[in-house]
Design a protein around this motif. Structure first.
Motif, PDB file in Angstrom:
ATOM      1  N   LEU A  16       0.781  -1.377  -0.356  1.00  0.00           N
ATOM      2  CA  LEU A  16      -0.173  -0.137   0.184  1.00  0.00           C
ATOM      3  C   LEU A  16       1.090   1.403   0.248  1.00  0.00           C
ATOM      4  N   ASP A  17       2.381   1.452   1.024  1.00  0.00           N
ATOM      5  CA  ASP A  17       3.158   2.452   1.170  1.00  0.00           C
ATOM      6  C   ASP A  17       3.843   2.794  -0.574  1.00  0.00           C
ATOM      7  N   LYS A  18       3.852   1.463  -1.310  1.00  0.00           N
ATOM      8  CA  LYS A  18       4.406   1.701  -2.082  1.00  0.00           C
ATOM      9  C   LYS A  18       3.876   2.417  -3.586  1.00  0.00           C
ATOM     10  N   HIS A  19       2.113   1.540  -3.446  1.00  0.00           N
ATOM     11  CA  HIS A  19       1.412   2.228  -4.063  1.00  0.00           C
ATOM     12  C   HIS A  19       1.082   3.648  -4.221  1.00  0.00           C
ATOM     13  N   ILE A  20       0.839   3.758  -2.776  1.00  0.00           N
ATOM     14  CA  ILE A  20       0.213   5.307  -2.520  1.00  0.00           C
ATOM     15  C   ILE A  20       1.248   6.395  -3.439  1.00  0.00           C
ATOM     16  N   LYS A  21       2.916   6.063  -2.822  1.00  0.00           N
ATOM     17  CA  LYS A  21       4.124   6.669  -3.233  1.00  0.00           C
ATOM     18  C   LYS A  21       3.999   7.003  -4.869  1.00  0.00           C
ATOM     19  N   LYS A  22       4.215   5.432  -5.780  1.00  0.00           N
ATOM     20  CA  LYS A  22       4.050   5.243  -7.207  1.00  0.00           C
ATOM     21  C   LYS A  22       2.903   6.154  -7.584  1.00  0.00           C
ATOM     22  N   SER A  28      -1.530  -1.778 -11.516  1.00  0.00           N
ATOM     23  CA  SER A  28      -0.209  -1.905 -11.274  1.00  0.00           C
ATOM     24  C   SER A  28      -0.466  -2.821  -9.090  1.00  0.00           C
ATOM     25  N   ILE A  29      -1.553  -2.469  -8.331  1.00  0.00           N
ATOM     26  CA  ILE A  29      -1.987  -3.216  -7.467  1.00  0.00           C
ATOM     27  C   ILE A  29      -1.981  -4.920  -7.133  1.00  0.00           C
ATOM     28  N   LEU A  30      -2.741  -4.873  -7.743  1.00  0.00           N
ATOM     29  CA  LEU A  30      -3.081  -6.327  -8.400  1.00  0.00           C
ATOM     30  C   LEU A  30      -2.301  -6.398  -8.463  1.00  0.00           C
ATOM     31  N   GLN A  31      -0.651  -6.685  -9.857  1.00  0.00           N
ATOM     32  CA  GLN A  31       0.322  -7.193 -10.515  1.00  0.00           C
ATOM     33  C   GLN A  31       1.254  -7.177  -8.830  1.00  0.00           C
ATOM     34  N   ASP A  32       1.389  -6.151  -8.523  1.00  0.00           N
ATOM     35  CA  ASP A  32       2.425  -6.557  -7.042  1.00  0.00           C
ATOM     36  C   ASP A  32       1.754  -7.594  -6.627  1.00  0.00           C
ATOM     37  N   ILE A  33       0.384  -7.505  -5.557  1.00  0.00           N
ATOM     38  CA  ILE A  33      -0.019  -8.896  -5.317  1.00  0.00           C
ATOM     39  C   ILE A  33       0.312  -9.962  -5.465  1.00  0.00           C
ATOM     40  N   GLN A  34       0.188  -9.776  -6.983  1.00  0.00           N
ATOM     41  CA  GLN A  34       0.551 -11.515  -7.458  1.00  0.00           C
ATOM     42  C   GLN A  34       1.663 -11.961  -7.313  1.00  0.00           C
ATOM     43  N   GLU A  35       2.898 -11.003  -7.798  1.00  0.00           N
ATOM     44  CA  GLU A  35       4.355 -11.056  -7.430  1.00  0.00           C
ATOM     45  C   GLU A  35       4.807 -11.365  -5.862  1.00  0.00           C
ATOM     46  N   GLY A  38       1.638 -14.923  -5.359  1.00  0.00           N
ATOM     47  CA  GLY A  38       1.638 -15.613  -6.551  1.00  0.00           C
ATOM     48  C   GLY A  38       0.235 -15.882  -7.057  1.00  0.00           C
ATOM     49  N   TYR A  39      -0.843 -15.624  -6.365  1.00  0.00           N
ATOM     50  CA  TYR A  39      -1.986 -15.340  -6.941  1.00  0.00           C
ATOM     51  C   TYR A  39      -3.185 -14.466  -6.072  1.00  0.00           C
ATOM     52  N   ILE A  40      -3.872 -14.110  -6.506  1.00  0.00           N
ATOM     53  CA  ILE A  40      -4.790 -12.876  -6.140  1.00  0.00           C
ATOM     54  C   ILE A  40      -5.561 -13.514  -5.578  1.00  0.00           C
ATOM     55  N   SER A  41      -5.881 -13.295  -4.569  1.00  0.00           N
ATOM     56  CA  SER A  41      -6.600 -14.425  -2.915  1.00  0.00           C
ATOM     57  C   SER A  41      -7.570 -12.544  -2.838  1.00  0.00           C
ATOM     58  N   PRO A  42      -8.848 -13.407  -2.308  1.00  0.00           N
ATOM     59  CA  PRO A  42      -9.946 -12.826  -1.223  1.00  0.00           C
ATOM     60  C   PRO A  42      -9.472 -11.660  -0.413  1.00  0.00           C
ATOM     61  N   GLU A  43      -8.601 -12.155   0.768  1.00  0.00           N
ATOM     62  CA  GLU A  43      -8.283 -11.139   1.172  1.00  0.00           C
ATOM     63  C   GLU A  43      -7.561 -10.256   1.390  1.00  0.00           C
ATOM     64  N   ALA A  44      -6.861 -10.435   0.116  1.00  0.00           N
ATOM     65  CA  ALA A  44      -5.729  -9.579  -0.123  1.00  0.00           C
ATOM     66  C   ALA A  44      -6.449  -7.813  -0.932  1.00  0.00           C
ATOM     67  N   VAL A  45      -7.541  -8.156  -1.225  1.00  0.00           N
ATOM     68  CA  VAL A  45      -8.420  -8.077  -2.162  1.00  0.00           C
ATOM     69  C   VAL A  45      -9.072  -7.405  -1.491  1.00  0.00           C
ATOM     70  N   ILE A  46      -9.997  -7.895  -0.750  1.00  0.00           N
ATOM     71  CA  ILE A  46     -10.878  -6.867   0.211  1.00  0.00           C
ATOM     72  C   ILE A  46     -10.264  -5.788   1.145  1.00  0.00           C
ATOM     73  N   TRP A  47      -8.521  -6.719   1.338  1.00  0.00           N
ATOM     74  CA  TRP A  47      -8.087  -5.714   2.275  1.00  0.00           C
ATOM     75  C   TRP A  47      -7.667  -4.128   1.639  1.00  0.00           C
ATOM     76  N   PHE A  48      -7.258  -4.324   0.512  1.00  0.00           N
ATOM     77  CA  PHE A  48      -7.036  -3.337  -0.178  1.00  0.00           C
ATOM     78  C   PHE A  48      -8.286  -2.584  -0.482  1.00  0.00           C
ATOM     79  N   SER A  49      -9.075  -3.156  -0.446  1.00  0.00           N
ATOM     80  CA  SER A  49     -10.344  -2.129  -0.871  1.00  0.00           C
ATOM     81  C   SER A  49     -10.966  -1.680   0.051  1.00  0.00           C
ATOM     82  N   LYS A  50     -10.527  -2.266   1.423  1.00  0.00           N
ATOM     83  CA  LYS A  50     -10.677  -1.554   2.898  1.00  0.00           C
ATOM     84  C   LYS A  50     -10.022  -0.165   3.323  1.00  0.00           C
TER      85      LYS A  50
ATOM     86  N   GLY B 291      -4.674   1.882 -16.333  1.00  0.00           N
ATOM     87  CA  GLY B 291      -5.320   0.988 -14.945  1.00  0.00           C
ATOM     88  C   GLY B 291      -6.589   0.562 -15.510  1.00  0.00           C
ATOM     89  N   GLN B 292      -7.153   0.300 -16.334  1.00  0.00           N
ATOM     90  CA  GLN B 292      -8.927   0.108 -15.802  1.00  0.00           C
ATOM     91  C   GLN B 292      -8.739  -1.183 -17.281  1.00  0.00           C
TER      92      GLN B 292
END
Lengths: 159, 592
Positions: A16-22, A28-35, A38-50, B291-292
Motif C-alpha cells: 500500500l505504501d509503495k502504491h501511494i508513493k508511485k 499495478s496493485i494486482l500485479q504487485d499482489i500476485q508478485e 503468487g495469486y490474487i486471494s480474496p483476502e488481499a483484494v478485500i483488504w486493499f479495497s478497505k 489502469g482500466q
C-alpha cells in the motif's frame, strides 16, 4: 470479512505504501499482489479495497479481464504450452494432451492436487519458428515432442 | 600472431532455446582453458547478438577472423573446441558445420532495413548501436531540423503503420502536431498479440535502441515530452533488453532533460500488458495504461486528438518506429525506392508453418508470394504440397497456390480478401484442415473478445459453435449460408478492429476451400485427416512388423497384439490421440 494473518498484513501494508508513493493503478496493485503472494486471494483484494477507495468489484473486473491474473494458487512447477498458430499446426494439442495425461489433469483443473504442477496454455510466445514450443519453469523448449515433454515432467517429479 | 577475432552468438528467444547461453559459456571457458596466448584472448571478442532470422538452424554462430566471416549452424557446446582449434588457431574454418546454400538462399532476396543491425550488434550495448551510426538521426533531427521538417520527411518516405492498418505515419504525426495541448504522448505499441507473429519481439530483442530512437524522433515531431512502451508480459527477454536500453540511453543523455543540449526533453516509461489481445487496439491500449479494463471505445475522437488521459497521443507500432532512424539517416527517397507505388519500403514477416526455412524475414513490399515461399522459405518441408498461406493471423485470410504470383503489399492482398496485417505468414500443407484452421482462429478471437459490443461477443460465439459442429461431423447444409451471412454482420457492426476482422478467416476459407467444408458436412469426412471426431485409426496388415512401438505409445491401452504379429486397435477404447501414428516407423498406422 476474512481474517488476515499478521505476516500477510505487514506485506499488504508495504504494498500500500509503495502504491501511494508511485501513484499506481488498480492493475499495478494486482500485479504487485500476485508478485508477492503468487495469486490474487480474496483476502488481499478485500483488504486493499478497505484501505483504498477502489471497490472490490473493480479489482475483480480487472483481475478477470486480463489473462495474467490468477485467482487460485498455482503449482510449484509451471508447464506452459504455446497455442500460437504455428504451434497449433505442428501439434500443440498433442503436447497438451500428453502433459494432461502425465499429470492426471482435466480441462477444469489445471493444477495437480499436491500443488506441484500447473499446466497453462498461452496464446503465443512468439517463438513460432521453433514450433511447437513449451516452456517449463521459464525455460523455452523448441521443437517439442510429447516424449520429450513427458520426460522433462518425469524428471521434475523426481526432484 | 596478430588476429582480430569476433564471435557472434545468436541469442534471441530462439537462439537461447536452442542452447545459445551454453554455447557462449563454452566459448568463453574453452578460450580460457586452452592456453591460448594472452594476445589472442585479448583480441577475441565473444558477444551475443539478436535474431538474424533463420531460427530453425539455431544456434547460429559467426566467427570473424580478420574480417573473414564464417557462419556455423546447429552449434552445440561440444562443438566449440574443434572450432577454436581448427578455425581460430589453425585458420581453417570447419567446413562441414558451416551454413550451406539454403542459408544463403534464405537471405538472398531479403532487403534489410529494420533488421539491418539485428543479429549484427550486441543488443545490450549502446556503444554497439552507436558504432553503427546509432543516435546519429537523433542528433541530426535535434540540431538541423524543425519538427515540421521531420513530418515532411516521413510523409515523403511513404512509411505506413506496420501494426496492421497501414495508416501513413507522417500524416498521423502531422495531425497530432497540429493539435494544441499542454501535454502530448507518444506510445510504442509492443503488444504483439497475433498468434504466429514475432516481428516486434525480435526487433526489440535484437535492436532496442532503434525503437527508442524512433520514439525520440516521433516525440520531437509531434511535441510530446512523455512516452510509453506498452509491451506484452509474455516477452520477458524483450522487456529485459528494453529496460536496459532505456537506462543506457538516459545515462548517455539521449533521453531525459535537454537532450543533446537542445531544449527538447523526453522520457520513456514501460507498461507491461497483462495478457489481453484486444489491448493491441489503440483505445483499449490507452484504457489499459490508465489502469482500466482494456476495452475499446468508439472512434472518433481519435487518439491523436483525445488519447491517453484525454491528451493528444500518437501510437506507433514497434516496426514502424524502428524504421524511422534509418529513414532520417538515409533520406526519404532511399526508403521509397523500395516497394510499390502505394506500399513503400520493406516489411518484416514471421514466416512459419510448413516451409523448410522458418524464421524472420524482411522483404521489399511487392515481392511475390512465390519468392517468399520457395526462394526464401525453401519450399514445403517433407516433399508435401502447399495448400495455403495464411497471412495476418486471426484478422487475415488465406492465399492459395494459384495466387503465388501475387505481389505482397497492402493493396494486392486486400484485393483477394487477405491482409498484410502485422506480418504473420503461415504456410499450410495438405495435412492441414482449413475448417480446423478457421476454427482455431475463431477460438482465439472469441476468447479474446472483450465483451463490450454484442456483435463481437455473441457473434463470434455463434460462429465458433457452428464451426465446432462442422468439425465434429454434425454440420448442417444450411450452416454454410448462415456462416457467411453472420460473418458479414459481425464485420459490419462490431465496435473495434477485433470484431470487424474476426470473421475474415472464415470468409476466406469459405471462399477458397468450400469443398473442405462440404466434405465435413455432407460426407462427415475430414479430407486432411485432422478433425478428431471424423477419424478412425487402424493398422495395415501388410506393413505391421509387430514391433510393439504403438502398443507402448498408446496411452489408452487400445492396442493389443503379440510380438512380431499383427497388432490391432480397439475403436471403442481409442481416444484418437495419434500417438501410434507418430511412433510407427513402418507407416502401418492409417488415419481415415
Amino acid at each position: 470479512m476474512p481474517e488476515v494473518p499478521q505476516e500477510m498484513e505487514k506485506k499488504l501494508n508495504e504494498l500500500l505504501d509503495k502504491h501511494i508513493k508511485k501513484e499506481g493503478s488498480a492493475i499495478s496493485i494486482l500485479q504487485d499482489i500476485q508478485e508477492e503472494f503468487g495469486y490474487i486471494s480474496p483476502e488481499a483484494v478485500i483488504w486493499f479495497s478497505k484501505n483504498t477507495d477502489i471497490p472490490e468489484s473493480k479489482f475483480y473486473g480487472i483481475a478477470t479481464f486480463y489473462a495474467q491474473f490468477y485467482l487460485n494458487p498455482r503449482g510449484k512447477n509451471i508447464v506452459t504450452a504455446c497455442c500460437g498458430t504455428a504451434c497449433h499446426v505442428k501439434g500443440a494439442e498433442r503436447l497438451i494432451n500428453s502433459a494432461k495425461r502425465e499429470l492426471s489433469l482435466t480441462d477444469e483443473n489445471n493444477t495437480t492436487e499436491d500443488k506441484e504442477f500447473t499446466l497453462e496454455q498461452v496464446a503465443c510466445v512468439g517463438a513460432c519458428s521453433i514450433a511447437p514450443v513449451a516452456i517449463i519453469n521459464k525455460k523455452v523448449y523448441g521443437k517439442m515432442t510429447s516424449d520429450k515433454l513427458t520426460r522433462e515432467i518425469k524428471a521434475l517429479k523426481k526432484l | 600472431m596478430n588476429k582480430k577475432i569476433e564471435i557472434k552468438i545468436c541469442m534471441g528467444t530462439g537462439g537461447i532455446a536452442a542452447g545459445g547461453t551454453e554455447v557462449r559459456d563454452s566459448f568463453e571457458s574453452s578460450l580460457k582453458d586452452r592456453n591460448i596466448s594472452a594476445e589472442l584472448q585479448m583480441g577475441c571478442d565473444v558477444h551475443k547478438v539478436g535474431c538474424r532470422g533463420l531460427c530453425a538452424k539455431d544456434v547460429l554462430v559467426d566467427v570473424i577472423v580478420n574480417n573473414q566471416k564464417t557462419t556455423y549452424q546447429y552449434i552445440k557446446p561440444n562443438m566449440i573446441s574443434r572450432i577454436i582449434d581448427e578455425h581460430i588457431i589453425g585458420g581453417d574454418p570447419v567446413g562441414e558445420w558451416s551454413v550451406a546454400e539454403d542459408y544463403h538462399n534464405f537471405h538472398e532476396k531479403q532487403v534489410k532495413v529494420v533488421l539491418s543491425d539485428c543479429g549484427n550488434i550486441d543488443p545490450e550495448s549502446i556503444d554497439a548501436y552507436i558504432a553503427v551510426n546509432g543516435y546519429k538521426a537523433t542528433e541530426q533531427v535535434l540540431k538541423n531540423m524543425t519538427p515540421q521538417d521531420v513530418v515532411e520527411v516521413m510523409k515523403k518516405s511513404g512509411l505506413r503503420g506496420r501494426g496492421g492498418a497501414g495508416f501513413p505515419t507522417g500524416v498521423k504525426w502531422e495531425v497530432c502536431r497540429g493539435v494544441e495541448s499542454d501535454q502530448k504522448y507518444i506510445i510504442c505499441n509492443a503488444d504483439e498479440g497475433d498468434p504466429g507473429a514475432f516481428m516486434d519481439r525480435a526487433v526489440i530483442e535484437g535492436n532496442p535502441h532503434a525503437v527508442i530512437e524512433g520514439m525520440i524522433i516521433g516525440a520531437y515531431a509531434i511535441g510530446a515530452s512523455k512516452g510509453y512502451v506498452y509491451i506484452r508480459a509474455e516477452y520477458p527477454l524483450a522487456i529485459e533488453r528494453l529496460v536496459h536500453a532505456i537506462k543506457e540511453a538516459t545515462e548517455r543523455g539521449f533521453l531525459g532533460k535537454n537532450i543533446l543540449g537542445s531544449d527538447f526533453s523526453f522520457s520513456i516509461k514501460l507498461k507491461l500488458g497483462a495478457g489481453a489481445f484486444v489491448c493491441g487496439e489503440e483505445t483499449a491500449l490507452i484504457a489499459s495504461i490508465e489502469g482500466q479494463r482494456g476495452m475499446p471505445r468508439a472512434k472518433p475522437p481519435f487518439p491523436v486528438y483525445k488519447g491517453l488521459w484525454g491528451k493528444p497521443t500518437v501510437i506507433n507500432n514497434v516496426e514502424t518506429l524502428a524504421n524511422i532512424p534509418y529513414i532520417i539517416r538515409n533520406g526519404a527517397e532511399w526508403f521509397s525506392s523500395y516497394g510499390t507505388e502505394k506500399s513503400k519500403g520493406t516489411k518484416v514477416f514471421a514466416l512459419t508453418g510448413k516451409v523448410k526455412n522458418t524464421g524472420l524475414i524482411e522483404v521489399p513490399m511487392g515481392i511475390t508470394l512465390k519468392e517468399i515461399i520457395y526462394d526464401i522459405g525453401g519450399g514445403i518441408e517433407g516433399g508435401k504440397t502447399l495448400k495455403a498461406v495464411q497471412t495476418g493471423g486471426p484478422s487475415g485470410g488465406c492465399l492459395t497456390p494459384d495466387m503465388l504470383d501475387i505481389n505482397v503489399d497492402y493493396e494486392s492482398l486486400a484485393k483477394v480478401g487477405s491482409i498484410v496485417g502485422s506480418g504473420g505468414m503461415i504456410a499450410l500443407d495438405e495435412d492441414d484442415c482449413m475448417v480446423n484452421v478457421a476454427k482455431y482462429f475463431l477460438q482465439f478471437t472469441q476468447a479474446e473478445s472483450c465483451g463490450k459490443c454484442v456483435p463481437c461477443r455473441i457473434g463470434t460465439k455463434r460462429l465458433l459453435e457452428m464451426l465446432d459442429r462442422i468439425t465434429k461431423g454434425l454440420g448442417k447444409e444450411e450452416d454454410l449460408a448462415l456462416l457467411e451471412s453472420l460473418s458479414n454482420d459481425v464485420k459490419a457492426t462490431s465496435l473495434c478492429g477485433l470484431g470487424q476482422t474476426a470473421p475474415n478467416p472464415i470468409l476466406s476459407t469459405l471462399k477458397y476451400f468450400k469443398d473442405e467444408y462440404e466434405a465435413h458436412i455432407r460426407d462427415k469426412r475430414c479430407p486432411a485427416g485432422v478433425c478428431k471426431d471424423l477419424l478412425t485409426y487402424s493398422i495395415l496388415e501388410q506393413f505391421c512388423t509387430g514391433c510393439g512401438a504403438c502398443m507402448r505409445a498408446c496411452p489408452a491401452g487400445a492396442i493389443t497384439g503379440e510380438k512380431k504379429k499383427l497388432h490391432t486397435i480397439d475403436p471403442d477404447l481409442c481416444i484418437k490421440c495419434g500417438a501410434c501414428f507418430d511412433v510407427c516407423k513402418f507407416k502401418s498406422v492409417k488415419k481415415s
